[in-house]
Enzyme design. Structure first.
Site, mmCIF file in Angstrom:
data_model
loop_
_atom_site.group_PDB
_atom_site.id
_atom_site.type_symbol
_atom_site.label_atom_id
_atom_site.label_comp_id
_atom_site.label_asym_id
_atom_site.label_seq_id
_atom_site.Cartn_x
_atom_site.Cartn_y
_atom_site.Cartn_z
ATOM 1 N N ARG A 197 0.858 -1.187 0.000
ATOM 2 C CA ARG A 197 0.000 0.000 0.000
ATOM 3 C C ARG A 197 0.892 1.234 0.000
ATOM 4 N NH1 ARG A 197 -2.372 3.130 4.118
ATOM 5 N NH2 ARG A 197 -4.340 4.079 3.528
ATOM 6 N N SER A 236 -12.769 -3.005 -0.216
ATOM 7 C CA SER A 236 -13.154 -2.401 1.063
ATOM 8 C C SER A 236 -14.653 -2.139 1.054
ATOM 9 C CB SER A 236 -12.416 -1.071 1.273
ATOM 10 O OG SER A 236 -11.036 -1.274 1.337
ATOM 11 N N LYS A 262 -4.665 5.088 8.883
ATOM 12 C CA LYS A 262 -5.305 5.579 7.668
ATOM 13 C C LYS A 262 -6.026 6.884 7.971
ATOM 14 C CE LYS A 262 -7.046 2.568 4.582
ATOM 15 N NZ LYS A 262 -7.796 1.419 4.014
#
Lengths: 207, 207
Positions: free
Chosen positions: A42, A111, A140
């Protein structure tokens, strides 16, 4: 196949450039040494070329360890390097689009913070859904309010594909997530920021 | 085929969110009305989902006009929406990677500011190279110093694929670029910021 996949999704270690001042590759190697069955690369807003370079380096490690590699968001990078799959959020490409441009067997994670989104993802061809943030998280910046383990249970009951809990999950609070019905958990800082990423991975897998 | 492509690359109108406070789609429609044979959708650091939505809307317009649509950087978005091609810079996916994951006939443009990079791009399977900035430009914050029309000529002499000049090109200074050997020019603000984008497109095509 689905059972085999669920088993390999019991822990997804998501990378973070912030990993305690150590080279990311060292932390990933330690996680793999600790038995991590899946890694997700990521990188937010990075260029595709260095991301592909990093993904290829990671893939050499994950293949050696028999682990899966997912690439977050950049499906083109995942396809270019031959990663096993991609993970997409609700503002990334839709699972139907990912399925259209990827080869058979390519794994798609989506997600989905609600049962509606999870059912839509399943209908669109997702192989698993990531649900969260389960707990409050600092990893996040764009994460919403915690959904809690009840949401995990509700979504796991609604879909046939594996549910992976993400967000604020640590060695201490991982068990209620799988007890609620998740096939596994995805963690960022619990491994990336751990003093001993290998031991942290082993501890998470024991839960 | 190459000649046909060169003809269609005589003007690439590159989009910019800054287009004089007008809806981007209106400006693109005007450019197509003015005869633009190719459009490049360029959004830096945007999410893939809205980019794909916008690309699909653009594609409906470009198809109707018989123009090509290129997507900047996000090859996955280009493939998902069925655009004719993608344009990649030196920090985006390599042309070899783009070729590997795209169907036959998918067009690949590569930014190459030197003959060495242009030859490498050609060897990697690029269909054209974008060379620039030809002149000083304010549209791309990351653009290097102007390379001038001599560089265009040198690169056009070195490669077999079409060369497209980009950077600071206007109706007034476009002619020396094609005279130097470019098959065409790519423009951002010359059309995006024009009071009359359709007239600006026509004027550029007359050069």
């Amino acid at each position: 196949m689905t059972n085999g996949l669920a088993e390999r999704l019991r822990l997804i270690v998501v990378t973070d450039p912030e990993c305690g001042g150590r080279p990311l590759m060292d932390v990933v190697r330690a996680a793999l040494q600790g038995g991590a069955p899946a890694i997700q690369l990521r990188i937010k807003d990075g260029d595709a070329r260095p991301m592909a370079d990093q993904a290829r380096a990671l893939l050499a490690e994950t293949r050696r360890a028999g682990a899966l590699l997912f690439i977050n968001d950049r499906v083109d990078v995942a396809l270019a390097v031959g990663a096993e799959g991609a993970h997409v959020g609700q503002s990334d490409l839709a699972a139907t689009d990912v399925r259209r441009i990827s080869p058979p067997g390519f794994l798609i994670g989506v997600s989905a913070e609600s049962a509606e989104l999870a059912l839509a993802a399943q209908a669109d061809g997702a192989d698993y859904v990531g649900v969260g943030p389960v707990y409050a998280t600092g990893s996040k910046a764009d994460a919403g309010p915690p959904v809690g383990t009840e949401r995990i249970g509700a979504i796991a009951a609604a879909v046939r594909i594996p549910v992976v809990g993400i967000g604020g999950i640590t060695v201490e609070n991982a068990l209620p997530v799988t007890r609620a019905g998740a096939a596994g958990v995805a963690v960022i800082s619990a491994v990336m920021q751990a003093n001993d990423p290998e031991a942290a991975t082993r501890a998470l897998l024991r839960r």
